[in-house]
Structures are given as structure tokens and as C-alpha cells.
Design a protein around this motif. Structure first.
Motif, PDB file in Angstrom:
ATOM      1  N   SER A  79      22.491  41.553  37.085  1.00  0.00           N
ATOM      2  CA  SER A  79      23.463  40.512  37.410  1.00  0.00           C
ATOM      3  C   SER A  79      24.356  40.287  36.197  1.00  0.00           C
ATOM      4  CB  SER A  79      22.747  39.213  37.785  1.00  0.00           C
ATOM      5  OG  SER A  79      22.155  38.661  36.625  1.00  0.00           O
ATOM      6  N   ASP A  80      25.457  39.629  36.404  1.00  0.00           N
ATOM      7  CA  ASP A  80      26.368  39.336  35.292  1.00  0.00           C
ATOM      8  C   ASP A  80      25.657  38.565  34.186  1.00  0.00           C
ATOM      9  OD1 ASP A  80      28.218  40.565  36.884  1.00  0.00           O
ATOM     10  OD2 ASP A  80      29.635  38.900  36.893  1.00  0.00           O
ATOM     11  N   ASP A  81      24.722  37.707  34.556  1.00  0.00           N
ATOM     12  CA  ASP A  81      23.995  36.909  33.562  1.00  0.00           C
ATOM     13  C   ASP A  81      22.972  37.736  32.790  1.00  0.00           C
ATOM     14  OD1 ASP A  81      25.400  34.643  34.312  1.00  0.00           O
ATOM     15  OD2 ASP A  81      23.881  34.037  35.787  1.00  0.00           O
TER      16      ASP A  81
ATOM     17  N   TYR B 294      31.552  45.484  30.874  1.00  0.00           N
ATOM     18  CA  TYR B 294      31.887  44.455  31.855  1.00  0.00           C
ATOM     19  C   TYR B 294      33.056  43.619  31.346  1.00  0.00           C
ATOM     20  CZ  TYR B 294      27.650  44.836  34.844  1.00  0.00           C
ATOM     21  OH  TYR B 294      26.673  45.232  35.720  1.00  0.00           O
ATOM     22  N   ALA B 295      32.967  43.189  30.101  1.00  0.00           N
ATOM     23  CA  ALA B 295      33.999  42.321  29.520  1.00  0.00           C
ATOM     24  C   ALA B 295      35.351  43.040  29.457  1.00  0.00           C
ATOM     25  CB  ALA B 295      33.574  41.846  28.135  1.00  0.00           C
ATOM     26  N   GLU B 296      35.333  44.316  29.109  1.00  0.00           N
ATOM     27  CA  GLU B 296      36.573  45.090  29.042  1.00  0.00           C
ATOM     28  C   GLU B 296      37.234  45.173  30.412  1.00  0.00           C
ATOM     29  OE1 GLU B 296      35.372  48.793  27.278  1.00  0.00           O
ATOM     30  OE2 GLU B 296      34.896  47.809  25.370  1.00  0.00           O
ATOM     31  N   ASP B 297      36.435  45.399  31.452  1.00  0.00           N
ATOM     32  CA  ASP B 297      37.002  45.464  32.801  1.00  0.00           C
ATOM     33  C   ASP B 297      37.519  44.098  33.247  1.00  0.00           C
ATOM     34  OD1 ASP B 297      36.707  48.153  33.059  1.00  0.00           O
ATOM     35  OD2 ASP B 297      35.126  48.076  34.577  1.00  0.00           O
ATOM     36  N   ARG B 298      36.795  43.049  32.949  1.00  0.00           N
ATOM     37  CA  ARG B 298      37.281  41.708  33.302  1.00  0.00           C
ATOM     38  C   ARG B 298      38.633  41.438  32.642  1.00  0.00           C
ATOM     39  NH1 ARG B 298      32.100  39.964  32.402  1.00  0.00           N
ATOM     40  NH2 ARG B 298      30.966  39.696  34.325  1.00  0.00           N
ATOM     41  N   ALA B 299      38.746  41.823  31.370  1.00  0.00           N
ATOM     42  CA  ALA B 299      40.000  41.596  30.637  1.00  0.00           C
ATOM     43  C   ALA B 299      41.136  42.456  31.198  1.00  0.00           C
ATOM     44  CB  ALA B 299      39.799  41.883  29.149  1.00  0.00           C
ATOM     45  N   ALA B 300      40.853  43.705  31.519  1.00  0.00           N
ATOM     46  CA  ALA B 300      41.896  44.628  31.982  1.00  0.00           C
ATOM     47  C   ALA B 300      42.218  44.476  33.463  1.00  0.00           C
ATOM     48  CB  ALA B 300      41.475  46.070  31.700  1.00  0.00           C
TER      49      ALA B 300
ATOM     50  N   GLY C  98      40.552  41.966  35.701  1.00  0.00           N
ATOM     51  CA  GLY C  98      40.276  40.668  36.297  1.00  0.00           C
ATOM     52  C   GLY C  98      38.958  40.604  37.053  1.00  0.00           C
ATOM     53  N   TYR C  99      38.217  41.682  37.072  1.00  0.00           N
ATOM     54  CA  TYR C  99      36.919  41.741  37.748  1.00  0.00           C
ATOM     55  C   TYR C  99      36.148  42.941  37.223  1.00  0.00           C
ATOM     56  CZ  TYR C  99      38.558  45.641  40.681  1.00  0.00           C
ATOM     57  OH  TYR C  99      39.012  46.848  41.127  1.00  0.00           O
ATOM     58  N   VAL C 100      34.879  43.045  37.585  1.00  0.00           N
ATOM     59  CA  VAL C 100      34.057  44.190  37.195  1.00  0.00           C
ATOM     60  C   VAL C 100      33.857  45.056  38.438  1.00  0.00           C
ATOM     61  CG1 VAL C 100      31.869  44.976  36.211  1.00  0.00           C
ATOM     62  CG2 VAL C 100      32.861  42.796  35.454  1.00  0.00           C
ATOM     63  N   PRO C 101      34.467  46.238  38.459  1.00  0.00           N
ATOM     64  CA  PRO C 101      34.326  47.109  39.627  1.00  0.00           C
ATOM     65  C   PRO C 101      32.886  47.587  39.823  1.00  0.00           C
ATOM     66  CG  PRO C 101      36.128  47.835  38.209  1.00  0.00           C
ATOM     67  CD  PRO C 101      35.364  46.802  37.450  1.00  0.00           C
ATOM     68  N   SER C 102      32.596  47.955  41.053  1.00  0.00           N
ATOM     69  CA  SER C 102      31.270  48.454  41.398  1.00  0.00           C
ATOM     70  C   SER C 102      30.893  49.667  40.557  1.00  0.00           C
ATOM     71  CB  SER C 102      31.215  48.829  42.878  1.00  0.00           C
ATOM     72  OG  SER C 102      31.467  47.705  43.673  1.00  0.00           O
ATOM     73  N   HIS C 103      31.863  50.553  40.295  1.00  0.00           N
ATOM     74  CA  HIS C 103      31.538  51.757  39.527  1.00  0.00           C
ATOM     75  C   HIS C 103      31.129  51.414  38.104  1.00  0.00           C
ATOM     76  CE1 HIS C 103      35.417  51.939  37.330  1.00  0.00           C
ATOM     77  NE2 HIS C 103      35.938  51.515  38.459  1.00  0.00           N
ATOM     78  N   THR C 104      31.708  50.385  37.526  1.00  0.00           N
ATOM     79  CA  THR C 104      31.293  49.975  36.185  1.00  0.00           C
ATOM     80  C   THR C 104      29.879  49.408  36.221  1.00  0.00           C
ATOM     81  OG1 THR C 104      33.553  49.538  35.470  1.00  0.00           O
ATOM     82  CG2 THR C 104      31.799  48.428  34.238  1.00  0.00           C
ATOM     83  N   ARG C 105      29.583  48.622  37.219  1.00  0.00           N
ATOM     84  CA  ARG C 105      28.246  48.027  37.328  1.00  0.00           C
ATOM     85  C   ARG C 105      27.169  49.115  37.385  1.00  0.00           C
ATOM     86  NH1 ARG C 105      28.543  42.659  38.126  1.00  0.00           N
ATOM     87  NH2 ARG C 105      30.568  41.844  38.742  1.00  0.00           N
TER      88      ARG C 105
END
Length: 189
Positions: A8-10, A20-26, A28-35
């Protein structure tokens, strides 16, 4: 969903949390492939290094065209959408829409069309490729180094897309992608 269990994000930590943080910054969300791929963040960084090296050598536009051709040939909805969005950084929505509909009739130069054809062939029947496939790229002005870069870009997309397919990674619908463009990118997949 995916066949793997992702934190989970937590619960995500370390280098995975950085991804995760890089994707959120670039994005606006964390894609499934990153997870999913963040389960092995060192491999993600190695893949990113390869992509950066090849994209730098080809240039962003050519890299994205090759990537889109490989993703289409592979039927990779996730990569078509993600790289469709990325391609908007180096071409207009109208240009991308034309490419998505038919790259051979999209106003691309001969080299771009040949590179996309090469990427599609590599992605569907690489074992049957011959010197003639490379010669077509030479005939439109590509050097052997550039031909290698096209092959590496298409090969990298094969690795990533096939990994996502094998792990049943959910296809994200990137926010802000025009519905007509989205449909054109996914047509036939």
C-alpha cells in the motif's frame, strides 16, 4: 489488478517509495506499472538508465515514435496510453492522432516511418529479420549506431510490455488524455 501483491502507499519504503514519489510529482498519481515494478526498484532504475541512454541518442520524438510502434505491435494498451501521453511533449495532439491512426500517412519523414516499421517488425517477427530490414534504415540515412538505438528502444519496449502482460498489470487511463486520441491509440488492440 495484477497477479502480484504490491505494498500500500503507506507501506512502501526506500527506493520503491522514491519511484512512487517521482511518479506522483510527474504524473499526479502512481501508475499500476510502477506499483508492480517497484517490487524490484533496482531493476527499474537499470531499465530507466537504458531508456535514458537510448532516448538521448535517438531524440525524444524518434524514441517515442519507435516506442509507440512497438507497443502497438505488441498490443500493449498500457504502453500505448502512457507513451501517447509522453509523446505530447514532442508533437502536437493532431500529429499524434495522425500517427495513431496510420503512421505511414501521418506526415512523418521517411526515416520516422522506416523506424516505426522496423520497431513493429522487431516486435512481431524479430527472428525473421534480415540485413534488408537494417538496409531500409540505412537507405533513409540512419547510421549503424542509430539502427542499434532503434532496436534497443523497440527491444526495451518489448521487455517492459511483455512483463506487464505476463503479470496482468492493470491498464491505467492517464488523466488529461483526449478521448478521441485515447481511442485512436488503442484502436486494434
Amino acid at each position: 489488478m495484477t497477479i502480484l501483491r504490491t505494498p500500500s502507499d503507506d507501506d512502501v519504503t526506500g527506493l520503491a517509495a522514491e519511484l512512487y514519489a517521482e511518479d506522483r510529482a510527474a504524473l499526479g498519481y502512481v501508475p499500476s506499472h510502477t506499483r508492480v515494478t517497484a517490487l524490484h526498484p533496482e531493476a527499474v532504475r537499470a531499465f530507466e538508465d537504458l531508456v535514458r541512454a537510448v532516448a538521448h541518442a535517438l531524440g525524444t520524438r524518434r524514441y517515442e515514435l519507435v516506442t509507440l510502434a512497438a507497443a502497438r505491435a505488441l498490443g500493449s494498451r498500457a504502453c500505448l496510453l502512457a507513451h501517447g501521453r509522453k509523446a505530447l511533449s514532442c508533437m502536437t495532439a493532431e500529429e499524434l492522432l495522425a500517427v495513431a491512426r496510420d503512421h505511414r500517412d501521418a506526415g512523418l519523414d521517411e526515416a520516422e516511418v522506416a523506424m516505426m516499421d522496423f520497431a513493429a517488425r522487431l516486435s512481431t517477427d524479430s527472428a525473421a529479420m534480415t540485413e534488408a530490414d537494417a538496409q531500409r534504415l540505412r537507405d533513409v540515412g540512419l547510421s549503424d549506431r542509430e539502427i542499434l538505438d532503434v532496436a534497443l528502444a523497440a527491444g526495451a519496449r518489448n521487455l517492459y510490455s511483455r512483463t506487464l502482460h505476463a503479470l496482468a498489470v492493470e491498464v491505467d487511463d492517464p488523466p488529461g488524455l483526449d478521448p478521441e486520441l485515447r481511442d485512436a491509440l488503442l484502436a486494434g488492440t
